[in-house]
Design a protein around this motif. Structure first.
Motif, mmCIF file in Angstrom:
data_model
loop_
_atom_site.group_PDB
_atom_site.id
_atom_site.type_symbol
_atom_site.label_atom_id
_atom_site.label_comp_id
_atom_site.label_asym_id
_atom_site.label_seq_id
_atom_site.Cartn_x
_atom_site.Cartn_y
_atom_site.Cartn_z
ATOM 1 N N MET A 88 0.831 -1.194 0.000
ATOM 2 C CA MET A 88 0.000 0.000 0.000
ATOM 3 C C MET A 88 0.871 1.252 0.000
ATOM 4 O O MET A 88 0.592 2.223 -0.707
ATOM 5 C CB MET A 88 -0.924 0.022 1.225
ATOM 6 C CG MET A 88 -1.878 1.216 1.231
ATOM 7 S SD MET A 88 -2.645 1.557 2.838
ATOM 8 C CE MET A 88 -3.528 0.029 3.124
ATOM 9 N N GLU A 89 1.951 1.255 0.787
ATOM 10 C CA GLU A 89 2.814 2.434 0.868
ATOM 11 C C GLU A 89 3.424 2.756 -0.495
ATOM 12 O O GLU A 89 3.487 3.915 -0.899
ATOM 13 C CB GLU A 89 3.921 2.223 1.893
ATOM 14 C CG GLU A 89 4.818 3.452 2.064
ATOM 15 C CD GLU A 89 5.776 3.309 3.220
ATOM 16 O OE1 GLU A 89 5.723 2.276 3.911
ATOM 17 O OE2 GLU A 89 6.578 4.244 3.437
ATOM 18 N N THR A 90 3.853 1.717 -1.224
ATOM 19 C CA THR A 90 4.440 1.929 -2.548
ATOM 20 C C THR A 90 3.409 2.520 -3.498
ATOM 21 O O THR A 90 3.704 3.428 -4.277
ATOM 22 C CB THR A 90 4.969 0.607 -3.115
ATOM 23 O OG1 THR A 90 6.009 0.112 -2.271
ATOM 24 C CG2 THR A 90 5.534 0.804 -4.520
ATOM 25 N N ARG A 91 2.181 2.021 -3.431
ATOM 26 C CA ARG A 91 1.140 2.515 -4.333
ATOM 27 C C ARG A 91 0.730 3.944 -3.993
ATOM 28 O O ARG A 91 0.489 4.765 -4.879
ATOM 29 C CB ARG A 91 -0.070 1.571 -4.292
ATOM 30 C CG ARG A 91 0.190 0.258 -5.033
ATOM 31 C CD ARG A 91 -1.014 -0.660 -4.993
ATOM 32 N NE ARG A 91 -1.073 -1.438 -3.772
ATOM 33 C CZ ARG A 91 -2.067 -1.405 -2.894
ATOM 34 N NH1 ARG A 91 -3.104 -0.614 -3.104
ATOM 35 N NH2 ARG A 91 -2.049 -2.162 -1.823
ATOM 36 N N VAL A 92 0.658 4.262 -2.705
ATOM 37 C CA VAL A 92 0.321 5.628 -2.303
ATOM 38 C C VAL A 92 1.423 6.592 -2.737
ATOM 39 O O VAL A 92 1.151 7.691 -3.239
ATOM 40 C CB VAL A 92 0.093 5.712 -0.783
ATOM 41 C CG1 VAL A 92 -0.013 7.170 -0.337
ATOM 42 C CG2 VAL A 92 -1.174 4.961 -0.387
ATOM 43 N N SER A 105 2.571 23.308 -9.517
ATOM 44 C CA SER A 105 1.980 24.504 -10.120
ATOM 45 C C SER A 105 1.464 25.456 -9.052
ATOM 46 O O SER A 105 1.199 26.623 -9.326
ATOM 47 C CB SER A 105 0.843 24.121 -11.077
ATOM 48 O OG SER A 105 -0.311 23.712 -10.365
ATOM 49 N N HIS A 106 1.331 24.965 -7.804
ATOM 50 C CA HIS A 106 0.979 25.819 -6.674
ATOM 51 C C HIS A 106 2.235 26.230 -5.909
ATOM 52 O O HIS A 106 2.143 26.810 -4.833
ATOM 53 C CB HIS A 106 0.052 25.072 -5.708
ATOM 54 C CG HIS A 106 -1.343 24.903 -6.205
ATOM 55 N ND1 HIS A 106 -2.323 25.839 -5.990
ATOM 56 C CD2 HIS A 106 -1.921 23.940 -6.948
ATOM 57 C CE1 HIS A 106 -3.453 25.443 -6.550
ATOM 58 N NE2 HIS A 106 -3.231 24.289 -7.133
ATOM 59 N N GLY A 107 3.410 25.895 -6.453
ATOM 60 C CA GLY A 107 4.656 26.214 -5.784
ATOM 61 C C GLY A 107 4.896 25.338 -4.570
ATOM 62 O O GLY A 107 5.607 25.727 -3.645
ATOM 63 N N GLY A 108 4.327 24.149 -4.545
ATOM 64 C CA GLY A 108 4.462 23.308 -3.373
ATOM 65 C C GLY A 108 4.737 21.849 -3.696
ATOM 66 O O GLY A 108 4.978 21.480 -4.837
ATOM 67 N N ASP A 109 4.703 21.037 -2.666
ATOM 68 C CA ASP A 109 4.949 19.610 -2.799
ATOM 69 C C ASP A 109 4.213 18.918 -1.659
ATOM 70 O O ASP A 109 3.577 19.558 -0.826
ATOM 71 C CB ASP A 109 6.447 19.321 -2.730
ATOM 72 C CG ASP A 109 6.825 17.971 -3.316
ATOM 73 O OD1 ASP A 109 5.908 17.199 -3.662
ATOM 74 O OD2 ASP A 109 8.017 17.670 -3.427
ATOM 75 N N VAL A 110 4.291 17.604 -1.619
ATOM 76 C CA VAL A 110 3.645 16.842 -0.558
ATOM 77 C C VAL A 110 4.582 15.724 -0.122
ATOM 78 O O VAL A 110 5.296 15.143 -0.927
ATOM 79 C CB VAL A 110 2.286 16.269 -1.034
ATOM 80 C CG1 VAL A 110 2.482 15.281 -2.166
ATOM 81 C CG2 VAL A 110 1.534 15.617 0.113
ATOM 82 N N GLU A 111 4.593 15.465 1.175
ATOM 83 C CA GLU A 111 5.440 14.412 1.741
ATOM 84 C C GLU A 111 4.562 13.370 2.432
ATOM 85 O O GLU A 111 3.648 13.722 3.183
ATOM 86 C CB GLU A 111 6.419 15.013 2.753
ATOM 87 C CG GLU A 111 7.267 13.985 3.495
ATOM 88 C CD GLU A 111 8.107 14.592 4.597
ATOM 89 O OE1 GLU A 111 8.689 13.835 5.389
ATOM 90 O OE2 GLU A 111 8.172 15.844 4.678
ATOM 91 N N LEU A 112 4.812 12.102 2.161
ATOM 92 C CA LEU A 112 4.094 11.019 2.832
ATOM 93 C C LEU A 112 4.743 10.776 4.182
ATOM 94 O O LEU A 112 5.901 10.381 4.269
ATOM 95 C CB LEU A 112 4.147 9.739 1.981
ATOM 96 C CG LEU A 112 3.538 8.479 2.602
ATOM 97 C CD1 LEU A 112 2.056 8.683 2.910
ATOM 98 C CD2 LEU A 112 3.739 7.279 1.674
ATOM 99 N N LEU A 113 4.005 11.046 5.258
ATOM 100 C CA LEU A 113 4.543 10.861 6.604
ATOM 101 C C LEU A 113 4.460 9.408 7.048
ATOM 102 O O LEU A 113 5.452 8.808 7.435
ATOM 103 C CB LEU A 113 3.779 11.757 7.599
ATOM 104 C CG LEU A 113 3.876 13.272 7.351
ATOM 105 C CD1 LEU A 113 3.028 14.017 8.368
ATOM 106 C CD2 LEU A 113 5.332 13.721 7.420
ATOM 107 N N ASP A 114 3.263 8.848 6.997
ATOM 108 C CA ASP A 114 3.108 7.447 7.378
ATOM 109 C C ASP A 114 1.711 6.974 7.006
ATOM 110 O O ASP A 114 0.845 7.762 6.621
ATOM 111 C CB ASP A 114 3.339 7.238 8.884
ATOM 112 C CG ASP A 114 2.412 8.086 9.747
ATOM 113 O OD1 ASP A 114 1.176 7.974 9.597
ATOM 114 O OD2 ASP A 114 2.914 8.874 10.568
ATOM 115 N N ILE A 115 1.518 5.673 7.129
ATOM 116 C CA ILE A 115 0.201 5.055 6.928
ATOM 117 C C ILE A 115 -0.062 4.187 8.150
ATOM 118 O O ILE A 115 0.724 3.295 8.474
ATOM 119 C CB ILE A 115 0.163 4.193 5.653
ATOM 120 C CG1 ILE A 115 0.511 5.038 4.428
ATOM 121 C CG2 ILE A 115 -1.211 3.558 5.475
ATOM 122 C CD1 ILE A 115 0.559 4.253 3.135
#
Length: 305
Positions: A88-92, A105-115
């Motif tokens: 699941m973690e790999t797919r997310v 395009s919003h000048g940002g990014d996202v980080e996966l913290l945990d599941i």
């Protein structure tokens, strides 16, 4: 699937049919649910047997597994029966990679913290998109859709902002950023196919009409961006806009120039206007859904709104 129906839609139809059968009483519903379980178990056993045969014959190599996992329908069936080759973690993580151009395009990014063991995905928003008004829309249209498709077993998405100026971490309003799968809220827009966007070459800009909604799409290198066809500076259409390369930007362009007022908008920074930083274009999420490039079009988008 019949009519090109997506697995999620089929699941919803099955649930509706079970509810209808339930009107005949508890016994009728119980029998219907047992029938669904028996059929599901049979197909699950068949899928497992197919994989075992392929493995025994030496044909279940990485390429075959990747091809199976990349097909939306097959991937969904493998997930249901616990046979998917990727965690699941790999797919997310892969789902988040697919929406990073839009977040960028919003000048940002996202980080996966945990599941969590319960299937709750925790994310952190990074960059200038922290707390911006469109963050909830970003989740609604892009992040949630991508994660739901790649990992339908996820139960909820929880998002926090990155720390600001070494202060206590700020939380975006729970109503906006605690998005539960299988929600019942009315969607704020709809996903519409725009296959022509995928054909854009680096540096290309093209206009599209999607369900009566005008949008502008462009490609910079490997990334594709879509914006509402509206210049906030002169309140005119962006039809005829060209993509120019910003200083120190990778080849392929980075600034959309309005053909009317000649204002410049940075496609990698939420369409921010170089001449007036208080203005910006309206970014639209892009995702590949069912193998087709699609855009999330707002339900109501009046000119100038």
């Amino acid at each position: 699937m019949p009519g090109g129906e997506r697995p999620l839609q089929t699941g919803e139809r099955i649930s509706t049919l079970l509810d209808a059968l339930g009107a005949g009483g508890a016994v009728a519903r119980g029998r219907a649910e047992d029938l669904v379980r028996q059929v599901t178990d049979m197909y699950g056993s068949g899928l497992e047997r197919i994989l075992e045969i392929l493995d025994r014959e030496g044909k279940l190599d990485d390429g075959t597994l990747a091809a199976l996992a990349s097909d939306e329908l097959v991937s969904g069936l493998l997930i249901i029966h616990g046979l998917h080759p990727e965690s699941m973690e790999t797919r997310v993580a892969g789902a988040l990679d697919s929406v990073r151009p839009y977040l960028g395009s919003h000048g940002g990014d996202v980080e996966l913290l945990d599941i969590s063991p319960e299937g709750v995905v925790r994310l952190k928003l990074l960059g200038t998109c922290q707390g911006c008004p469109s963050s909830s829309v970003t989740l609604k249209f892009a992040v949630e859709e991508a994660i739901e498709t790649a990992a339908p077993e996820v139960t909820a998405i929880e998002v926090v902002e990155a720390e600001k100026h070494a202060a206590t971490p700020a939380f975006i309003p729970v109503d906006s950023l605690l998005v539960r799968m299988n929600h019942t809220d009315q969607p704020e827009g709809s996903w519409e196919p725009v296959p022509g966007v995928a054909d854009l070459e680096p540096g290309d800009v093209a206009g599209f009409q999607v369900g009566g909604y005008s949008l502008l799409a462009c490609r910079t290198g490997q990334d594709v961006y879509a914006y509402r066809d509206f210049c906030p500076r002169c309140e005119s259409s962006m039809a005829g806009a060209i993509l120019q390369r910003a200083l120190a930007a990778p080849a392929g362009g980075g600034l959309l120039r309005c053909p009317t007022c000649r204002a410049h908008f940075d496609v990698r920074q939420a369409g921010s206007c170089l001449e007036d930083r208080s203005l910006h274009l309206d970014p639209l999420p892009l995702l590949i859904r069912g193998g087709v490039m699609s855009v999330a079009v707002p339900v109501a988008a009046g000119k100038g709104g």
